[in-house]
Design an enzyme around this catalytic site. Structure first.
Site, PDB file in Angstrom:
ATOM      1  N   ASN A  13     -11.053   6.705   2.159  1.00  0.00           N
ATOM      2  CA  ASN A  13      -9.908   5.788   2.148  1.00  0.00           C
ATOM      3  C   ASN A  13      -9.239   5.893   3.512  1.00  0.00           C
ATOM      4  OD1 ASN A  13      -7.573   4.358   1.765  1.00  0.00           O
ATOM      5  ND2 ASN A  13      -6.674   5.804   0.287  1.00  0.00           N
ATOM      6  N   LYS A  15      -6.830   4.156   4.667  1.00  0.00           N
ATOM      7  CA  LYS A  15      -5.392   3.811   4.679  1.00  0.00           C
ATOM      8  C   LYS A  15      -5.135   2.831   5.831  1.00  0.00           C
ATOM      9  CE  LYS A  15      -4.603   8.127   2.355  1.00  0.00           C
ATOM     10  NZ  LYS A  15      -3.726   9.235   2.031  1.00  0.00           N
ATOM     11  N   HIS A  99      -3.246   3.695  -6.016  1.00  0.00           N
ATOM     12  CA  HIS A  99      -3.098   4.870  -5.154  1.00  0.00           C
ATOM     13  C   HIS A  99      -1.626   5.298  -5.155  1.00  0.00           C
ATOM     14  CE1 HIS A  99      -2.946   7.380  -1.595  1.00  0.00           C
ATOM     15  NE2 HIS A  99      -4.255   7.517  -1.731  1.00  0.00           N
ATOM     16  N   GLU A 101       0.287   6.144  -2.892  1.00  0.00           N
ATOM     17  CA  GLU A 101       1.110   5.510  -1.849  1.00  0.00           C
ATOM     18  C   GLU A 101       1.531   4.114  -2.280  1.00  0.00           C
ATOM     19  OE1 GLU A 101      -1.649   6.313   1.314  1.00  0.00           O
ATOM     20  OE2 GLU A 101      -1.172   8.443   1.119  1.00  0.00           O
ATOM     21  N   GLU A 171      -5.725  12.395  -7.924  1.00  0.00           N
ATOM     22  CA  GLU A 171      -5.138  12.772  -6.639  1.00  0.00           C
ATOM     23  C   GLU A 171      -3.738  13.341  -6.876  1.00  0.00           C
ATOM     24  OE1 GLU A 171      -7.260  10.386  -3.278  1.00  0.00           O
ATOM     25  OE2 GLU A 171      -5.411   9.396  -3.826  1.00  0.00           O
ATOM     26  N   GLY A 177      -2.522  14.462   2.085  1.00  0.00           N
ATOM     27  CA  GLY A 177      -2.067  14.496   3.474  1.00  0.00           C
ATOM     28  C   GLY A 177      -1.260  15.733   3.822  1.00  0.00           C
ATOM     29  N   SER A 217      -6.421  16.190   0.536  1.00  0.00           N
ATOM     30  CA  SER A 217      -6.785  17.180   1.551  1.00  0.00           C
ATOM     31  C   SER A 217      -8.214  17.706   1.387  1.00  0.00           C
ATOM     32  CB  SER A 217      -5.784  18.343   1.566  1.00  0.00           C
ATOM     33  OG  SER A 217      -4.495  17.865   1.902  1.00  0.00           O
TER      34      SER A 217
END
Ligand code: 13P
Length: 259
Positions: A13, A15, A99, A101, A171, A177, A217
């Site tokens: 991904n 992003k 996701h 985010e 996730e 991240g 990560s």
């Protein structure tokens, strides 16, 4: 009866990283380096702007494309949105949905996830549906409850066939991240819980067939221990998928033993 083995699945991904030129350069190098890796579904998710160019650059290779989101209407006055049929036409086979985010920064709810998952299937795309808890929720001991709600609401109404085709990415938000990966035991425990719910709510066979990815990560150094967990079938990789060499190595370490 023994269950058929699930094909490992590894997706990058990207992003909001990489221009069209950077994407094409990456895909050309990447496809050459992974061409002999069999028995793994390999997917890249570039930004919308680079999706078509990526699909062209990956044509006739073992690399497939995913979009990072979609809107559930086919077309209309929805400024800034992109539909499933548009994504399919651009050359993607998959689409990431829900996701964290999208959920935290752009307000995607479990109901939006449900509509997007349905729209993805309607457009002939396979959704990669993301779920996961915050650090607060984990520390309060609410992880399984949060996952249950996201599964129940986000996947409501799927048929057994759709569930069997679906890819779910676990996730944990606190691992995205941050460099703080879930331990293999934490990932394994969450995945086994998720698979148990999928079996319970959608049936043993589709629940067993659905691929479960870990994300947060993931790096060259930790992928082997994560993929070794019984119910971890692959990874959704953010930062470490931006470099060809690292991502090739991660994909390679997900190869089934016999291939
Ligand atoms: P990182 O691998 O950069 O932690 O990102 C994970 C992720 O969000 C993949 O979708």
């Amino acid at each position: 009866m023994s269950t058929p083995a699930r094909t490992p699945f590894v997706a990058g991904n990207w992003k909001m990283y990489k221009t069209v030129a950077e994407t094409v350069k990456y895909v050309k190098e990447f496809r050459a380096r992974v061409k002999d890796i069999g028995g793994v579904d390999i997917v890249l998710a570039p930004p919308f702007t680079a999706l078509h160019a990526a699909a062209e650059a990956a044509r006739a290779s073992n690399v497939a494309l995913a979009a990072q989101d979609l809107y559930w209407q086919r077309e209309g006055a929805f400024t800034g949105e992109v539909s499933g049929p548009m994504i399919r036409e651009a050359g993607a086979e998959y689409v990431i949905v829900g996701h964290s985010e999208r959920r935290t920064l752009f307000g995607d709810t479990d109901d939006a996830v449900r509509q997007k998952v349905g729209a993805a299937f309607a457009a002939g795309l396979t959704p990669i549906a993301c779920i996961g808890e915050t650090l607060d929720q984990r520390e309060r001991g609410d992880t399984f409850e949060v996952l249950d709600r996201q599964i129940r609401l986000g996947l409501d109404g799927l048929t057994s066939d759709q569930l069997a085709q679906l890819v779910v990415a676990y996730e944990p938000i606190w691992a995205i991240g941050t460099g703080r990966t879930a331990t293999p035991e934490q990932a394994g425990e969450a995945h086994t819980h998720i698979r148990g719910r999928l079996r319970q709510w959608f049936g043993a066979e589709p629940g067993e067939a659905c691929r479960l990815l870990y994300g947060g990560s993931v790096k060259v150094a930790n992928i082997a221990d994560l993929i070794a967990q019984t119910d971890v079938d692959g990874a959704l990789v953010g930062g470490a998928s931006l470099e060809v060499a690292d991502f090739c190595e991660i994909v390679s370490r997900c190869r089934p033993a016999a291939v």
